[in-house]
Scaffold this active site. Sequence first.
Site, PDB file in Angstrom:
ATOM      1  N   GLY A  84       0.835  -1.189   0.000  1.00  0.00           N
ATOM      2  CA  GLY A  84       0.000   0.000   0.000  1.00  0.00           C
ATOM      3  C   GLY A  84       0.877   1.249   0.000  1.00  0.00           C
ATOM      4  O   GLY A  84       0.575   2.244  -0.657  1.00  0.00           O
ATOM      5  N   THR A  85       1.962   1.177   0.733  1.00  0.00           N
ATOM      6  CA  THR A  85       2.885   2.319   0.791  1.00  0.00           C
ATOM      7  C   THR A  85       3.369   2.682  -0.610  1.00  0.00           C
ATOM      8  O   THR A  85       3.357   3.853  -1.012  1.00  0.00           O
ATOM      9  CB  THR A  85       4.090   1.971   1.699  1.00  0.00           C
ATOM     10  OG1 THR A  85       3.597   1.735   3.021  1.00  0.00           O
ATOM     11  CG2 THR A  85       5.115   3.091   1.721  1.00  0.00           C
ATOM     12  N   GLN A 196      -7.193   1.368   4.047  1.00  0.00           N
ATOM     13  CA  GLN A 196      -7.901   0.794   5.199  1.00  0.00           C
ATOM     14  C   GLN A 196      -9.299   0.302   4.845  1.00  0.00           C
ATOM     15  O   GLN A 196      -9.943  -0.333   5.682  1.00  0.00           O
ATOM     16  CB  GLN A 196      -8.015   1.824   6.333  1.00  0.00           C
ATOM     17  CG  GLN A 196      -6.772   1.981   7.160  1.00  0.00           C
ATOM     18  CD  GLN A 196      -6.342   0.693   7.881  1.00  0.00           C
ATOM     19  OE1 GLN A 196      -7.137  -0.202   8.134  1.00  0.00           O
ATOM     20  NE2 GLN A 196      -5.065   0.588   8.190  1.00  0.00           N
ATOM     21  N   SER A 216      -4.283  -1.852  -0.171  1.00  0.00           N
ATOM     22  CA  SER A 216      -3.261  -2.759   0.347  1.00  0.00           C
ATOM     23  C   SER A 216      -3.894  -4.126   0.593  1.00  0.00           C
ATOM     24  O   SER A 216      -4.854  -4.239   1.362  1.00  0.00           O
ATOM     25  CB  SER A 216      -2.720  -2.174   1.658  1.00  0.00           C
ATOM     26  OG  SER A 216      -1.966  -3.132   2.354  1.00  0.00           O
ATOM     27  N   ALA A 217      -3.357  -5.172  -0.053  1.00  0.00           N
ATOM     28  CA  ALA A 217      -3.979  -6.501   0.012  1.00  0.00           C
ATOM     29  C   ALA A 217      -3.979  -7.068   1.434  1.00  0.00           C
ATOM     30  O   ALA A 217      -4.907  -7.762   1.833  1.00  0.00           O
ATOM     31  CB  ALA A 217      -3.269  -7.460  -0.932  1.00  0.00           C
ATOM     32  N   CYS A 342       6.917   5.670  22.241  1.00  0.00           N
ATOM     33  CA  CYS A 342       7.873   4.601  22.496  1.00  0.00           C
ATOM     34  C   CYS A 342       7.490   3.294  21.820  1.00  0.00           C
ATOM     35  O   CYS A 342       8.272   2.370  21.738  1.00  0.00           O
ATOM     36  CB  CYS A 342       8.015   4.403  23.999  1.00  0.00           C
ATOM     37  SG  CYS A 342       6.531   4.836  24.854  1.00  0.00           S
TER      38      CYS A 342
HETATM   39  C1  LIG Z   1      -4.273   4.592   5.315  1.00  0.00           C
HETATM   40  C2  LIG Z   1      -3.062   3.766   4.952  1.00  0.00           C
HETATM   41  N1  LIG Z   1      -2.385   4.059   3.837  1.00  0.00           N
HETATM   42  C3  LIG Z   1      -1.309   3.339   3.469  1.00  0.00           C
HETATM   43  C4  LIG Z   1      -0.856   2.283   4.219  1.00  0.00           C
HETATM   44  C5  LIG Z   1       0.351   1.497   3.775  1.00  0.00           C
HETATM   45  O1  LIG Z   1       0.002   0.167   3.410  1.00  0.00           O
HETATM   46  P1  LIG Z   1       1.064  -1.019   3.528  1.00  0.00           P
HETATM   47  O2  LIG Z   1       1.115  -1.428   4.960  1.00  0.00           O
HETATM   48  O3  LIG Z   1       0.516  -2.098   2.638  1.00  0.00           O
HETATM   49  O4  LIG Z   1       2.368  -0.530   3.029  1.00  0.00           O
HETATM   50  C6  LIG Z   1      -1.513   1.969   5.393  1.00  0.00           C
HETATM   51  C7  LIG Z   1      -1.014   0.897   6.277  1.00  0.00           C
HETATM   52  O5  LIG Z   1      -1.320   0.826   7.432  1.00  0.00           O
HETATM   53  C8  LIG Z   1      -2.662   2.714   5.765  1.00  0.00           C
HETATM   54  O6  LIG Z   1      -3.336   2.434   6.881  1.00  0.00           O
END
Ligand SMILES: Cc1ncc(COP(=O)(O)O)c(C=O)c1O
Length: 408
Positions: A84-85, A196, A216-217, A342
């Site tokens: 997803g990133t 999400q 994100s799968a 933390c």
């Molecule tokens: C709103 C949102 N965008 C992007 C991401 C990134 O997805 P990934 O964990 O597959 O890299 C996340 C992951 O938690 C997310 O919650």
Amino acid sequence: MWVPTSPTNTLIGMSRLYLDHASAWPLRPEAATAWADAASAAWADPARGHREARQARDLLDRATGTTAELLGAADEAVVWTGSGTEAVVLAVLGSARAAERRGERRRHLVTSAVEHSSVLAACERLRDEAGYELTVVGVDRSGVVDAEELLAAVRDDTLAVHLQHANHEVGAIQPTHEVSVACRERGVLVHVDACQTVGQLGLTLETLGADLLSASAAKFGGPRGVGLLVVGDRGRVDALVPGDDRQRRRRAGMEDVPGIAATAVALTVATARMDTERSAREVVRRHLRARLPEAVPDLELHGPLADAHPGIVAASALYVDGEALVQALDADGVAVHSGSSCATTSGRPSHVLVAMEALTHGHVRLGIGPELTVDDADHVVDAIARTVERLRGEAGMRRRLPTAQEHR
Ligand SMILES: Cc1ncc(COP(=O)(O)O)c(C=O)c1O
């Protein structure tokens, strides 16, 4: 002895309760089977000309077609990524790159203060390294962006708005449709980060009105390491990594065909069960929100009660260290996440909680899976109450307790 009734937990051991679905769901069994089948049958490079490649390409095309259909998009609209990133970063940087290549001069971006860190980091990179101007819109105390305020930040030179569908820390649903419709009229590109919610709430590019949609799968029971970006008619993205012309020059590198096949199956199953899973989780979410403040004194709930993600409950317990809470609950068989400083790899408190002016210490996020029962939820509440009481007792013995103001 108490035994969890949630079958998903048996995947990781009989006495565990897994409440971190907002980070990653367990792989759905149907997706695991699809992955294993594809790994032995469709392992070849789908871009080549031989029979083995055709076998892989055929599966890739079918999986892409299924995914596109479920998200209301054309097959060519889907770009597969490694997370997803990567999908959101491709949306931010790749759309800017494609616009510049076409001679676009608009250099202003709008986003919100509660986006995923990857969206914010990508926008900041364009600001710091490519001369873009960036407007970051704030949120209210429940983490919701005000659509009017966001739209007021849109200017004649705004290239794109990057807005999440649901917040990953507190579950607030953002006014993406309102923003998309208004931006469309003004020719401003809208990217909705739906990592999400894809597979959890029914949404398509069209219902959102967006130009780019990222997912994100791992967050709907697909494999880890697969993300996707849906690029609508008005959207354009250029690959960030040079190398080849796969995926219409939008993402170089060999596609993970088994992962993509498993993603399509996971999305199919998730879509078929969406209503049941959503209502079951909503019941547990409301139960947790009602019970937590009763059971734990000095606890602040985060995020809205209505218009919220069905699987996210977030709260901060005063006078408790988030990392200690995560560790103690883990030892007690309950897996949760904390955005307290933390407990994060950055060592900083969650920027989402900071933007909401919420308590950042003693934060826990409960990511509810579809199998979690109300009985399981009661067990979690008891575990949290017990742990918080113990940690507060220990902290009280060691040092003066900080005031609520100092905690913020
Ligand atoms: C709103 C949102 N965008 C992007 C991401 C990134 O997805 P990934 O964990 O597959 O890299 C996340 C992951 O938690 C997310 O919650």
